[in-house]
Motif scaffolding. Structure first.
Motif, short mmCIF file in Angstrom:
data_model
loop_
_atom_site.label_atom_id
_atom_site.label_comp_id
_atom_site.label_asym_id
_atom_site.label_seq_id
_atom_site.Cartn_x
_atom_site.Cartn_y
_atom_site.Cartn_z
N GLU A 153 -6.85 8.16 2.07
CA GLU A 153 -7.81 7.57 3.25
C GLU A 153 -9.52 8.04 2.63
O GLU A 153 -10.16 6.92 2.52
N LEU A 154 -9.07 9.16 1.63
CA LEU A 154 -10.75 9.42 1.55
C LEU A 154 -10.65 8.79 -0.24
O LEU A 154 -12.07 8.34 -0.31
N PHE A 155 -9.93 8.76 -0.54
CA PHE A 155 -10.00 7.90 -1.63
C PHE A 155 -10.69 6.70 -1.41
O PHE A 155 -11.20 6.33 -2.54
N VAL A 199 -6.59 -1.96 -10.97
CA VAL A 199 -8.08 -1.20 -11.34
C VAL A 199 -6.82 0.70 -11.35
O VAL A 199 -6.28 0.21 -10.37
N GLN A 200 -7.27 0.86 -12.76
CA GLN A 200 -6.31 2.26 -12.97
C GLN A 200 -7.36 3.30 -13.38
O GLN A 200 -8.05 3.25 -13.86
N THR A 201 -7.34 4.43 -12.29
CA THR A 201 -7.57 5.50 -12.09
C THR A 201 -6.94 7.13 -12.85
O THR A 201 -6.59 6.93 -11.82
N PRO A 202 -7.47 7.26 -13.61
CA PRO A 202 -6.53 8.52 -14.13
C PRO A 202 -7.18 9.83 -13.44
O PRO A 202 -8.68 10.07 -13.90
N MET A 203 -7.06 10.10 -12.73
CA MET A 203 -8.14 11.55 -12.21
C MET A 203 -7.80 13.01 -12.40
O MET A 203 -6.00 13.44 -11.91
N TYR A 233 1.00 -1.58 0.02
CA TYR A 233 -0.01 0.12 -0.03
C TYR A 233 0.44 1.51 -0.22
O TYR A 233 1.97 1.38 -0.15
N GLY A 234 0.16 2.55 -0.62
CA GLY A 234 1.42 4.12 -0.82
C GLY A 234 0.00 5.02 0.25
O GLY A 234 -0.92 4.70 0.55
N SER A 269 -11.89 -8.66 -4.07
CA SER A 269 -11.87 -7.68 -3.98
C SER A 269 -10.83 -6.82 -3.90
O SER A 269 -9.57 -7.35 -5.22
N VAL A 270 -10.94 -5.89 -4.44
CA VAL A 270 -10.17 -3.96 -4.50
C VAL A 270 -9.22 -3.53 -3.48
O VAL A 270 -10.08 -3.53 -2.44
N SER A 271 -8.36 -3.62 -3.26
CA SER A 271 -7.28 -3.44 -1.99
C SER A 271 -7.41 -1.32 -2.12
O SER A 271 -7.94 -1.45 -2.61
N SER A 272 -6.52 -1.49 -0.62
CA SER A 272 -6.78 -0.03 -1.24
C SER A 272 -5.60 0.70 -2.03
O SER A 272 -5.33 0.17 -2.35
N LEU A 273 -5.63 1.92 -2.21
CA LEU A 273 -4.85 2.08 -2.96
C LEU A 273 -3.04 2.11 -2.98
O LEU A 273 -2.93 1.61 -1.55
#
Length: 246
Positions: A123-125, A219-223, A103-104, A181-185
């Motif tokens: 954490e909010l993400f 899972v890759q999310t550009p923001m 995790y990061g 599951s999908v992990s935290s960031l």
């Protein structure tokens, strides 16, 4: 570099040292400032504690201290860049958790007018994006982002037959209902998506099967910044298959 007694102070837990350094205009007065991450290294270990953001105003030489909610980790580092499009550099702080989860911990701060404002909090993400991972018949796994109402399918049919035989019958139907599951960031990178000098955030999360080492994909999310918060760039999100043949 001008050094201040701040960086040589000693507490009961050890001596504070400079962990990472940046140089840029972060308060918007067109004069470059010095930006530091300071903290304390554990003896005989790369693990770092009491990590704190410190900014020295380039005009007044005054120091500003910004405490971090998560202030321990590995390889703490800084990146300065304009993430909001106002022409002023923001401060991206990255730390690694260590361990098998990979995790990061990430914070992005604006320091406009010498006022720290948190623009991104890992954490909010993690709280905002909710996922459901469900194994399906015929060697398929469905990943649903319940927040964005997007769904993806991963095909497991190229995995090792012995691996598949534990989960599926010979006709391709599941032996029992299964969830992943999908992990935290896990990772976050600054990326200039449009080539205009304004950075966005590229986030990566692991898709986990029946145990932590059973990675199905990413899972890759550009923001990018919409003026108030970071949102998926052009409402896009991607799933990459890692292709582990286990």
């Amino acid at each position: 570099m001008y050094m201040h007694p701040y960086f040589n102070r000693r507490s009961s837990s050890g001596l504070s040292i400079i962990l990472s350094y940046g140089y840029g205009d972060v308060n918007g007065d067109f004069i470059k400032d010095q930006v530091f991450l300071v903290g304390q290294k554990t003896q005989d270990s790369p693990y770092t504690t009491n990590i704190t953001l410190v900014i020295q105003d380039g005009v007044t030489n005054q120091f500003y201290q910004v405490p971090l909610k998560t202030n321990t980790g590995y390889q703490p580092r800084l990146f300065l860049g304009d993430f909001t499009g106002n022409g002023v550099e923001d401060i991206l702080i990255s730390m690694d958790s260590g361990g098998s989860g990979g995790y990061g911990f990430y914070y992005l701060y604006s320091f406009l007018n010498n006022q720290p404002t948190l623009l991104f909090d890992y954490e909010l993400f993690d709280e905002i994006f909710q996922y459901r991972v469900t194994y399906k018949d015929q060697y398929k796994v469905e990943i649903i982002n319940e927040t964005l109402q997007k769904s993806f399918i991963i095909d497991l049919s190229n995995r090792d037959p012995e691996y598949l035989s534990v989960l599926y019958k010979e006709d391709g139907t599941l032996r029992t209902p299964l969830q992943g599951s999908v992990s935290s960031l896990n990772q976050l990178y600054p990326v200039d998506f449009n080539g205009d000098g304004i950075y966005g955030l590229y986030t990566i999360q692991r898709i986990i099967g029946q145990y932590n080492a059973d990675e199905l994909g990413l899972v890759q999310t550009p923001m990018n910044w919409n003026g108030e918060v970071f949102v998926p760039f052009l409402d896009n999100q991607y799933v990459a298959v890692t292709g582990q043949n286990i």
